[in-house]
Design a protein around this motif. Structure first.
Motif, short mmCIF file in Angstrom:
data_model
loop_
_atom_site.label_atom_id
_atom_site.label_comp_id
_atom_site.label_asym_id
_atom_site.label_seq_id
_atom_site.Cartn_x
_atom_site.Cartn_y
_atom_site.Cartn_z
N VAL A 201 0.85 -1.19 0.00
CA VAL A 201 0.00 0.00 0.00
C VAL A 201 0.89 1.24 0.00
O VAL A 201 1.98 1.23 0.57
N ALA A 202 0.42 2.32 -0.66
CA ALA A 202 1.23 3.54 -0.74
C ALA A 202 0.33 4.75 -0.99
O ALA A 202 -0.61 4.69 -1.78
N PHE A 203 0.66 5.86 -0.31
CA PHE A 203 0.01 7.14 -0.56
C PHE A 203 0.69 7.82 -1.75
O PHE A 203 1.92 7.74 -1.89
N SER A 204 -0.08 8.51 -2.58
CA SER A 204 0.51 9.31 -3.64
C SER A 204 1.22 10.53 -3.04
O SER A 204 0.91 10.95 -1.92
N PRO A 205 2.20 11.10 -3.74
CA PRO A 205 2.95 12.24 -3.19
C PRO A 205 2.08 13.43 -2.81
O PRO A 205 2.41 14.15 -1.87
N ASP A 206 0.97 13.65 -3.53
CA ASP A 206 0.10 14.78 -3.19
C ASP A 206 -0.93 14.42 -2.13
O ASP A 206 -1.75 15.26 -1.74
N GLY A 207 -0.91 13.18 -1.64
CA GLY A 207 -1.80 12.77 -0.58
C GLY A 207 -3.23 12.51 -0.98
O GLY A 207 -4.07 12.22 -0.14
N GLN A 208 -3.54 12.59 -2.26
CA GLN A 208 -4.93 12.48 -2.69
C GLN A 208 -5.36 11.06 -3.04
O GLN A 208 -6.55 10.78 -3.16
N LEU A 209 -4.40 10.15 -3.19
CA LEU A 209 -4.72 8.78 -3.59
C LEU A 209 -4.00 7.78 -2.68
O LEU A 209 -2.91 8.05 -2.17
N LEU A 221 -4.55 -4.05 -8.96
CA LEU A 221 -4.24 -2.72 -8.43
C LEU A 221 -5.56 -2.01 -8.13
O LEU A 221 -6.44 -1.94 -9.00
N ILE A 222 -5.69 -1.50 -6.90
CA ILE A 222 -6.86 -0.73 -6.51
C ILE A 222 -6.38 0.63 -6.03
O ILE A 222 -5.40 0.72 -5.28
N VAL A 223 -7.03 1.69 -6.46
CA VAL A 223 -6.68 3.05 -6.07
C VAL A 223 -7.92 3.72 -5.48
O VAL A 223 -8.99 3.69 -6.10
N TRP A 224 -7.77 4.30 -4.28
CA TRP A 224 -8.86 5.03 -3.64
C TRP A 224 -8.54 6.51 -3.55
O TRP A 224 -7.38 6.90 -3.48
N LYS A 225 -9.58 7.35 -3.51
CA LYS A 225 -9.43 8.76 -3.20
C LYS A 225 -9.43 8.90 -1.67
O LYS A 225 -10.34 8.46 -1.01
N ALA A 232 -11.06 5.03 -7.03
CA ALA A 232 -10.69 5.83 -8.20
C ALA A 232 -10.35 4.95 -9.40
O ALA A 232 -10.40 5.40 -10.54
N GLY A 233 -10.00 3.68 -9.15
CA GLY A 233 -9.67 2.80 -10.27
C GLY A 233 -9.32 1.40 -9.81
O GLY A 233 -8.85 1.20 -8.68
N LYS A 234 -9.58 0.43 -10.66
CA LYS A 234 -9.21 -0.96 -10.43
C LYS A 234 -8.61 -1.50 -11.73
O LYS A 234 -9.16 -1.26 -12.81
N LEU A 235 -7.51 -2.20 -11.61
CA LEU A 235 -6.85 -2.74 -12.79
C LEU A 235 -6.43 -4.18 -12.55
O LEU A 235 -5.93 -4.52 -11.46
#
Length: 356
Positions: A201-209, A221-225, A232-235
């Motif tokens: 698990v990892a936070f995006s640099p801008d903290g939004q994801l 891959l799962i991405v949340w806001k 925000a996305g599933k791959l």
């Protein structure tokens, strides 16, 4: 950003199973262009701390003995090093500016597997099922979080500014991700529930994801806001699973965002586009030492005894993304005060169940 930093020559590299316990390359757990190269397994060894951005050596860490303990960390400004020696029931902290060890922090228990600077002026570590929070350099405890039966080996990460701690949980209805606010020592600020096979698990640099890999061989891959917990996305990454599965004993994080808030480094093996799932760059040769994004299009990697810059700018430039410059505003690292500030977008939101 081009660099080549020679690592201390502390004897020949051993077999892979031996090297897996030697942290020859140590990066901060939150974004910071600093690195510690070398070893402190015994007092004859030493580390050199470098500012990668200007290729400047900040100092050496000497006269410490950690044995086989891997509970070691570097602050994001390169000013402090801390760790739990194998034979001691205490946390050792070394100041690069003062060139000496500070008073140690006594543990309540015997074991500590997680220790991290969550910003330049805050240290967190696990101790008898608690996450203890200390200010640095004052070394006063500012809070603690009950961890229950959570295991460090299950996985964890920190937000860019160090305010939020995300723990992968694997048991029962609570399996998923729990995000804690270190400023408030709060119960989970966000709870994301799902099946218990999240790998990283990892936070995006801008903290939004917040991104996670899950499933067999981390092939999803799962991405949340982080603002509201929405997906925000599933791959499905099954077609590239062989290229993104970490090699055995890989020391780096399983998933890391690049500064552009779009691309991800997975398993120290490859860089993918988080929007499309496309593999854009494979790492070769593979290494068990951690690889770290240090600029918009540069990775730091240990090769032939030196930490060098790996330029991936050509791989990142595509017709859909003609620039490799950051696409968001970075989540600033904490300044050197007793209470760091984190500007990530996580808010206190209790979620029901998110299925993936």
């Amino acid at each position: 950003l081009q660099f080549s930093l020679k690592a201390p020559n502390l004897g020949a590299l051993g077999a892979e199973f031996i090297e897996s316990g030697r942290l020859r390359v140590l990066y901060p757990p939150t974004p910071g262009a600093f690195v510690a190269l070398g070893l402190n397994d015994d007092k004859k060894q030493f580390r050199e701390v470098w500012s990668i951005a200007d290729k400047r050596k900040l100092g050496q860490i000497r006269n410490l003995e950690f044995g086989s303990s891997r509970a070691q960390t570097l602050s994001p400004d390169g000013k402090y090093f801390a760790g739990k020696p194998q034979w001691d029931s205490a946390i050792t902290i070394f100041s690069l500016e003062q060139n000496k060890a500070l008073p140690s922090i006594k543990l309540n228990g015997q074991s500590c597997k997680l220790i991290a600077f969550s910003g330049a002026s805050r240290l967190v570590f696990d101790d008898k099922k608690e996450l203890r929070i200390f200010g640095v350099p004052g070394l006063s405890q500012t809070g603690s979080i009950k961890l229950g039966n959570w295991k460090v080996e299950d996985g964890w990460t920190l937000s860019g500014g160090g305010r939020y701690f995300a723990a992968i949980t694997r048991k029962g209805a609570a399996a998923g991700i729990a995000v804690y606010d270190l400023d408030n020592s709060a119960s989970p600020a966000v709870s994301i529930k799902g099946e218990p096979d999240i790998q990283g698990v990892a936070f995006s640099p801008d903290g939004q994801l917040l991104a996670a890999t899950a499933g067999s061989r981390a092939a999803n891959l799962i991405v949340w806001k982080t603002q509201n917990g929405a997906v925000a996305g599933k791959l499905d990454l099954g077609s590239i699973a062989d290229q993104i599965t970490p090699i055995e004993n890989y020391q780096g994080q399983r998933i890391l965002w690049l500064p552009d808030n779009r691309h991800l480094l997975l398993g120290g093996r490859a860089v993918i586009d988080s929007l499309t799932g496309k593999l854009v760059h494979e790492i070769s040769p593979l290494t068990l030492y951690g690889i770290q994004p240090v600029a918009a299009d540069q990775l730091a990697i240990l090769e032939a005894g030196s930490l060098i810059s790996l330029d991936i700018s050509k791989s990142l430039k595509t017709p859909e993304n003609p620039t490799s410059e950051p696409q968001g505003t970075p989540d600033p690292a904490s300044v050197a005060t007793e209470k760091p500030v984190d500007r990530s977008m996580v808010t206190r939101t209790e979620l029901e169940e998110i299925e993936w």
